[in-house]
Write a protein that holds these residues in place. Structure first.
Motif, PDB file in Angstrom:
ATOM      1  N   GLU A 168       0.843  -1.351   0.007  1.00 54.32           N
ATOM      2  CA  GLU A 168      -0.380  -0.291   0.133  1.00 54.32           C
ATOM      3  C   GLU A 168       1.032   0.961   0.485  1.00 54.32           C
ATOM      4  N   GLU A 169       1.699   1.479   0.721  1.00 58.04           N
ATOM      5  CA  GLU A 169       2.938   2.366   1.141  1.00 58.04           C
ATOM      6  C   GLU A 169       3.299   2.910  -0.825  1.00 58.04           C
ATOM      7  N   GLU A 170       3.322   1.687  -1.343  1.00 58.14           N
ATOM      8  CA  GLU A 170       4.460   2.126  -2.359  1.00 58.14           C
ATOM      9  C   GLU A 170       2.984   2.761  -3.860  1.00 58.14           C
ATOM     10  N   VAL A 171       1.526   2.559  -4.161  1.00 58.92           N
ATOM     11  CA  VAL A 171       0.470   2.869  -4.699  1.00 58.92           C
ATOM     12  C   VAL A 171       0.802   4.333  -4.067  1.00 58.92           C
ATOM     13  N   LEU A 172       0.810   4.750  -2.817  1.00 59.25           N
ATOM     14  CA  LEU A 172       0.010   5.846  -2.611  1.00 59.25           C
ATOM     15  C   LEU A 172       1.123   6.610  -2.765  1.00 59.25           C
ATOM     16  N   ARG A 173       2.503   6.291  -3.200  1.00 53.84           N
ATOM     17  CA  ARG A 173       3.902   7.344  -3.274  1.00 53.84           C
ATOM     18  C   ARG A 173       3.812   7.132  -4.604  1.00 53.84           C
ATOM     19  N   MET A 174       3.040   5.865  -5.324  1.00 58.91           N
ATOM     20  CA  MET A 174       3.032   6.107  -7.149  1.00 58.91           C
ATOM     21  C   MET A 174       2.221   7.373  -7.429  1.00 58.91           C
ATOM     22  N   LYS A 175       0.905   7.013  -6.693  1.00 55.34           N
ATOM     23  CA  LYS A 175       0.066   8.687  -6.584  1.00 55.34           C
ATOM     24  C   LYS A 175       0.014   9.375  -6.554  1.00 55.34           C
ATOM     25  N   ASP A 176       1.093   9.926  -5.357  1.00 52.58           N
ATOM     26  CA  ASP A 176       1.869  11.676  -5.341  1.00 52.58           C
ATOM     27  C   ASP A 176       2.377  11.804  -6.026  1.00 52.58           C
ATOM     28  N   GLU A 177       3.390  10.232  -7.098  1.00 58.20           N
ATOM     29  CA  GLU A 177       4.562  10.733  -7.904  1.00 58.20           C
ATOM     30  C   GLU A 177       3.336  11.136  -9.323  1.00 58.20           C
ATOM     31  N   THR A 178       2.493  10.343  -9.697  1.00 60.48           N
ATOM     32  CA  THR A 178       1.685  10.874 -11.000  1.00 60.48           C
ATOM     33  C   THR A 178       1.040  12.036 -11.016  1.00 60.48           C
ATOM     34  N   ALA A 179       0.393  12.383  -9.960  1.00 58.48           N
ATOM     35  CA  ALA A 179       0.220  13.747  -9.488  1.00 58.48           C
ATOM     36  C   ALA A 179       1.165  14.886  -9.719  1.00 58.48           C
ATOM     37  N   ALA A 180       2.421  14.476  -9.150  1.00 59.00           N
ATOM     38  CA  ALA A 180       3.133  15.360  -9.613  1.00 59.00           C
ATOM     39  C   ALA A 180       3.540  15.627 -11.061  1.00 59.00           C
ATOM     40  N   ARG A 181       3.216  14.710 -11.672  1.00 60.48           N
ATOM     41  CA  ARG A 181       4.638  14.791 -12.980  1.00 60.48           C
ATOM     42  C   ARG A 181       3.267  14.959 -14.072  1.00 60.48           C
ATOM     43  N   LEU A 182       2.035  13.943 -13.528  1.00 62.23           N
ATOM     44  CA  LEU A 182       0.837  14.701 -14.585  1.00 62.23           C
ATOM     45  C   LEU A 182      -0.378  14.714 -14.552  1.00 62.23           C
ATOM     46  N   GLY A 183      -0.775  14.863 -13.442  1.00 59.03           N
ATOM     47  CA  GLY A 183      -2.300  15.632 -12.517  1.00 59.03           C
ATOM     48  C   GLY A 183      -2.553  14.261 -12.226  1.00 59.03           C
ATOM     49  N   ALA A 184      -4.149  14.708 -11.796  1.00 58.71           N
ATOM     50  CA  ALA A 184      -4.746  13.551 -10.969  1.00 58.71           C
ATOM     51  C   ALA A 184      -4.555  12.310 -12.241  1.00 58.71           C
ATOM     52  N   ILE A 185      -5.447  11.153 -11.994  1.00 63.78           N
ATOM     53  CA  ILE A 185      -5.456  10.780 -12.984  1.00 63.78           C
ATOM     54  C   ILE A 185      -7.206  10.078 -12.878  1.00 63.78           C
ATOM     55  N   ASP A 186      -7.121   9.697 -14.334  1.00 60.74           N
ATOM     56  CA  ASP A 186      -8.759   9.590 -14.514  1.00 60.74           C
ATOM     57  C   ASP A 186      -9.059   7.933 -14.422  1.00 60.74           C
ATOM     58  N   ILE A 187      -7.924   7.807 -14.686  1.00 58.81           N
ATOM     59  CA  ILE A 187      -8.057   6.476 -15.163  1.00 58.81           C
ATOM     60  C   ILE A 187      -6.980   5.500 -14.839  1.00 58.81           C
ATOM     61  N   VAL A 188      -7.751   4.369 -14.751  1.00 59.76           N
ATOM     62  CA  VAL A 188      -7.140   3.242 -13.751  1.00 59.76           C
ATOM     63  C   VAL A 188      -6.061   1.826 -14.443  1.00 59.76           C
ATOM     64  N   ILE A 189      -5.816   1.190 -15.287  1.00 59.30           N
ATOM     65  CA  ILE A 189      -5.795  -0.514 -15.606  1.00 59.30           C
ATOM     66  C   ILE A 189      -5.010  -1.235 -14.772  1.00 59.30           C
ATOM     67  N   ALA A 190      -5.491  -1.765 -13.959  1.00 55.63           N
ATOM     68  CA  ALA A 190      -4.858  -2.892 -13.338  1.00 55.63           C
ATOM     69  C   ALA A 190      -4.744  -3.412 -14.275  1.00 55.63           C
ATOM     70  N   ASN A 191      -3.165  -3.693 -14.801  1.00 57.11           N
ATOM     71  CA  ASN A 191      -2.378  -5.174 -15.380  1.00 57.11           C
ATOM     72  C   ASN A 191      -1.941  -5.816 -14.809  1.00 57.11           C
ATOM     73  N   ALA A 192      -1.287  -5.081 -14.299  1.00 57.76           N
ATOM     74  CA  ALA A 192       0.075  -6.204 -13.141  1.00 57.76           C
ATOM     75  C   ALA A 192      -0.318  -7.417 -12.339  1.00 57.76           C
ATOM     76  N   VAL A 193       0.977  -8.361 -13.051  1.00 59.69           N
ATOM     77  CA  VAL A 193      -0.416  -9.593 -12.086  1.00 59.69           C
ATOM     78  C   VAL A 193       1.164 -10.698 -12.028  1.00 59.69           C
ATOM     79  N   ILE A 194       1.680 -11.022 -11.112  1.00 62.80           N
ATOM     80  CA  ILE A 194       2.850 -12.290 -10.855  1.00 62.80           C
ATOM     81  C   ILE A 194       2.751 -13.374 -11.783  1.00 62.80           C
ATOM     82  N   GLN A 195       3.694 -13.939 -11.848  1.00 61.66           N
ATOM     83  CA  GLN A 195       4.386 -14.416 -12.551  1.00 61.66           C
ATOM     84  C   GLN A 195       4.409 -15.670 -11.545  1.00 61.66           C
ATOM     85  N   TYR A 196       4.055 -17.700 -12.134  1.00 61.28           N
ATOM     86  CA  TYR A 196       4.515 -18.289 -11.480  1.00 61.28           C
ATOM     87  C   TYR A 196       4.044 -19.673 -13.085  1.00 61.28           C
ATOM     88  N   GLN A 197       4.883 -20.813 -11.838  1.00 58.65           N
ATOM     89  CA  GLN A 197       4.982 -22.208 -12.188  1.00 58.65           C
ATOM     90  C   GLN A 197       3.419 -22.418 -12.339  1.00 58.65           C
TER      91      GLN A 197
END
Length: 253
Positions: free
Chosen positions: A69-98
């Protein structure tokens, strides 16, 4: 009529992956600015940023572990500073495994899939939806899978994680709908990506023979569905699980 995302800011988690890269390019072509999330592939993220900027869009690169959670909150602050508020979030990341049988699958794989499918989306919602509620506009799009309906042998950890994700998104759609925020899922089939093109492995007759359209889908076709759900053309669609797999699985009423 066309998909128009001019002025919108989009965060794509796992944007350096096979599907994520095409989503980023496609949404940029529709006019969006792109926040490119990566976990470990910094080089690919930098390349994608340059590509997005060459299209005349703004882009920002953010690194983070989306299961913390703390890293996602940091990502929010970084994106806000560089682009502005995020309008659209796409949850695409997933852990790979066998993949293996239930009796042989390590418990850690079930935990990892729950974290990357469910917990990631919980943290993204907590971080980004409050501003969307205030703006009375937003899109949360999760990348699910046809496996969630297939339940084939060796799919157990992946299916368990994605079915948990499905439940979360349906509840969330009801909780935030009054704020004109839509919450939807795109469920790809076994999709052709650059990895297949490079290895000349696009064709798989055993799989395609079971698909009504008799072929595998492409990464661009997945990105097209995501772009539609990100746009105002889908403004009255929420709580949907949309297979993009040529009819290989068909949700029933």
């Amino acid at each position: 009529m066309k998909i128009e995302l001019g002025g919108k800011n989009v965060l794509i988690t796992g944007a350096t992956g096979d599907l994520g890269r095409v989503m980023a390019r496609t949404l940029a072509d529709c006019g969006a600015n792109i926040a490119i999330h990566y976990h470990s592939n910094e080089r690919k993220a930098a390349e994608l940023k340059a590509e997005i900027e060459s299209k005349g869009r703004r882009a920002a690169v953010v690194q983070g572990d989306v299961t913390r959670e703390e890293e996602v909150l940091r990502m929010k602050d970084e994106t806000a500073a560089r682009l502005g508020a995020i309008d659209i979030v796409i949850a695409n990341a997933v852990i790979q495994y066998q993949w293996t049988s239930v009796l042989e699958q390590p418990a850690a794989d079930y935990i990892g899939q729950f974290e990357s499918c469910v917990i990631q989306s919980v943290f993204l919602a907590k971080a980004f939806l409050p501003a969307m509620k205030e703006a009375r506009y937003g899109r949360l799009i999760g990348i699910n899978t046809e496996c969630a309906m297939q339940n084939f042998p060796t799919q157990s950890a992946y299916t368990a994680g994605k079915r948990g994700m499905d439940g979360l998104y349906r509840v969330l759609a009801k909780e935030v709908g009054e704020y004109q925020i839509t919450v939807n899922q795109v469920a790809p089939g076994w999709t052709i990506s650059d990895r297949d093109r490079e290895s000349n492995s696009e064709i798989n007759e055993a799989y395609s023979s079971s698909v009504p359209l008799r072929r595998r889908g492409t990464d661009q076709e997945i990105a097209n569905a995501v772009a539609f759900l990100a746009s105002d053309l889908s403004s009255f669609i929420t709580g949907a699980y949309i297979p993009v797999n040529g009819g290989n699985v068909m949700p029933a009423i």
